[in-house]
Design an enzyme around this catalytic site. Structure first.
Site, PDB file in Angstrom:
ATOM      1  N   HIS A   2       0.842  -1.185   0.000  1.00 25.74           N
ATOM      2  CA  HIS A   2       0.000   0.000   0.000  1.00 25.74           C
ATOM      3  C   HIS A   2       0.879   1.238   0.000  1.00 25.74           C
ATOM      4  O   HIS A   2       1.766   1.378   0.842  1.00 25.74           O
ATOM      5  CB  HIS A   2      -0.897  -0.019   1.247  1.00 25.74           C
ATOM      6  CG  HIS A   2      -2.017   0.982   1.234  1.00 25.74           C
ATOM      7  ND1 HIS A   2      -1.812   2.335   1.350  1.00 25.74           N
ATOM      8  CD2 HIS A   2      -3.359   0.815   1.116  1.00 25.74           C
ATOM      9  CE1 HIS A   2      -2.979   2.962   1.308  1.00 25.74           C
ATOM     10  NE2 HIS A   2      -3.925   2.063   1.169  1.00 25.74           N
ATOM     11  N   HIS A  14      -1.156   2.362  11.744  1.00 27.68           N
ATOM     12  CA  HIS A  14      -0.126   3.390  11.607  1.00 27.68           C
ATOM     13  C   HIS A  14       0.032   4.180  12.899  1.00 27.68           C
ATOM     14  O   HIS A  14      -0.944   4.464  13.590  1.00 27.68           O
ATOM     15  CB  HIS A  14      -0.538   4.349  10.476  1.00 27.68           C
ATOM     16  CG  HIS A  14       0.560   5.236   9.994  1.00 27.68           C
ATOM     17  ND1 HIS A  14       0.316   6.408   9.308  1.00 27.68           N
ATOM     18  CD2 HIS A  14       1.909   5.132  10.075  1.00 27.68           C
ATOM     19  CE1 HIS A  14       1.469   6.976   8.990  1.00 27.68           C
ATOM     20  NE2 HIS A  14       2.446   6.223   9.439  1.00 27.68           N
TER      21      HIS A  14
END
Length: 473
Positions: free
Chosen positions: A309, A352
């Site tokens: 990604h 994240h």
């Protein structure tokens, strides 16, 4: 000599320049020029002894005179009366106590908690753009010319007999509901949801709401201006093309307006000054310091074509640089419709923790990392090093599909992010808001341990059990 109209009738150029037939100039950072009356721009010089048609020459500077030439931003305006022709400024009554440009312990709070807000309701009583503004979070100081503020607005009334001027910084406005018809000193702009508009520091503007109720988001930056991001290895083409940014053409009104009010935001406070004419009396102008708009559907996104990604920075539309190379004071990033084709890859955004802080909004549709709860008109804030990522439903739905997933197109959605290297402080009314989603954290609580060792799944509830002689913890 210009033909004069009857006192009770606007001049012909005002009657004909309706909102439906606006003309724009295209480009980003260009030196533009425009005149509503041919010959109104002086030739060969900026400030002649006598300007054409008896106009006044006035410069507006968006940068210091002595910055490098490639960074210098200013425009010359040729107007019927100069903008200095007004009575003294006074604190506005009533003020707007929910505007902040100085972020410290007395005005805002620090919190590392993941925050999400539901869409605010449109006010019941008449509220225009100025009174509908409120600050959510920010960092730095407009007085020190460094930092940013993130605002939202909810309004249902057009501005009448007044104009707004932000002396603190540039506004990047993202309408989510309802068009904005914005009159500026350089001309008119019509901005619909799915478009953005940037009003540089110091420009006077007025907002009409042709669709009635309107709401949206604003990023304000102090001490710098937005620019297109460098493309690096991408090459010469892609992301937001300079040719797709649109700048207004000159338009003016010359009728007398006794009691016209200028509302100026200065240090986060509102002040008013009265004058007897419209500030939109600029007959011609030239320069590179000018309001502009951009249609987000024209953004050319990039994405991985094999595996993994890409980082969200690949979708940066505009950036405001800090004094550190490659580190943004504030980036404006979008998540537009696009194809996802990566093989054997978790295609939604990854989990994240980020040294940057991320404020997100949703213009329409469903955001790919949040299957529920993040609604159009809502917002979320994930500050520096605070964990965030796809909710439980998104993770489980994605992984249940297996490793063989056909390419598919994300469509019917448009989300965005204001991302900054500065850690935001959150305004108290945002933390006390009835629209704050106090159960936001629950969207991740359902994530179960998927860990397996030698083919045996290890439950998150195992305390003292051992798998093949290895401590489960």
């Amino acid at each position: 000599m210009e033909k004069k109209s009857a006192p009770d009738q606007p001049p012909e150029h005002e009657r004909s320049a309706g909102w439906g037939d606006l003309e724009y100039q295209s480009g980003f950072g260009n030196h533009f020029s425009s005149e509503a009356i041919p010959g109104a721009l002086p030739r060969r010089q900026n400030s002649p002894l006598l300007c054409p048609f008896g106009l006044y020459a006035e410069q507006i500077s968006g940068t210091a005179f002595t910055v490098p030439r490639k960074l210098n931003q200013c425009s010359w305006l040729y107007r019927i009366k100069p903008s200095v022709t007004h009575e003294p400024f006074h604190p506005r009554v009533p003020g707007n106590g929910r505007l902040v440009s100085e972020f410290n312990q007395s005005t805002s709070s620090a919190t590392p908690t993941q925050l999400r807000w539901k869409p605010v309701d449109i006010p019941d009583s008449p509220v225009d753009f100025v009174d509908g503004l409120y600050t959510v979070c920010g960092a730095g100081s407009s007085f020190l010319r460094h930092g940013y503020a993130i605002h939202m607005y909810a309004a249902n009334k057009s501005m009448n007999g007044c104009a707004f001027c932000n002396a603190d910084g540039d506004f990047l406005i993202v309408p989510q509901q309802g068009r904005l018809l914005i009159t500026t000193e350089c001309g008119k702009l019509q901005v619909s949801p799915g478009e953005i508009v940037v009003i540089p520091q110091g420009f006077r503007f007025s907002v009409d709401l042709p669709d009635g109720p309107s709401r949206g988001y604003i990023a304000e930056i102090f001490g710098t201006h937005f620019q297109l991001p460098d493309l690096g290895p991408i090459g010469a083409n892609g992301l937001a093309a300079a040719r797709d940014f649109l700048v207004p053409s000159a338009w003016f009104e010359q009728m007398s307006h006794p009691g016209y009010t200028i509302v100026q935001k200065f240090g986060g406070e509102l002040f008013t000054a009265v004058q007897d004419f419209s500030p939109f009396n600029v007959v011609a102008w030239h320069g590179n310091y000018v309001p502009y708009k951009y249609d987000l559907s024209k953004f050319c996104p990039f994405n991985t074509v094999l595996f993994d990604h890409g980082d969200p920075s690949i979708n940066t539309v505009l950036t405001a640089s800090s004094d550190k190379a490659g580190v943004a004071l504030l980036d404006f990033v979008i998540f537009p419709p696009r194809w996802l084709v990566a093989e054997n890859t978790f295609r939604p955004p990854y989990y994240h923790r980020n040294c940057m802080s991320e404020f997100m909004g949703l213009i329409y549709g469903v955001y790919e990392a949040k299957a529920e709860g993040f609604l159009p008109g809502g917002a979320s804030l994930h500050s520096c090093m605070t964990p965030h990522g796809p909710d439980t439903r998104t993770y489980e739905g994605t992984t249940a599909c297996g490793t063989v997933i056909d390419p598919f197109k994300i469509s019917g959605t448009l989300a965005f992010m204001f991302e900054s290297s500065l850690i935001p402080r959150v305004c108290r009314w945002a933390l006390d808001s009835p629209y704050l989603d106090s159960n936001y954290y629950q969207c991740w609580i359902g994530l179960r341990s998927q860990f397996s060792y030698n083919g045996q799944t290890v439950s998150k509830n195992i305390d003292d059990e051992k798998v093949n002689g290895v401590d489960a913890q």
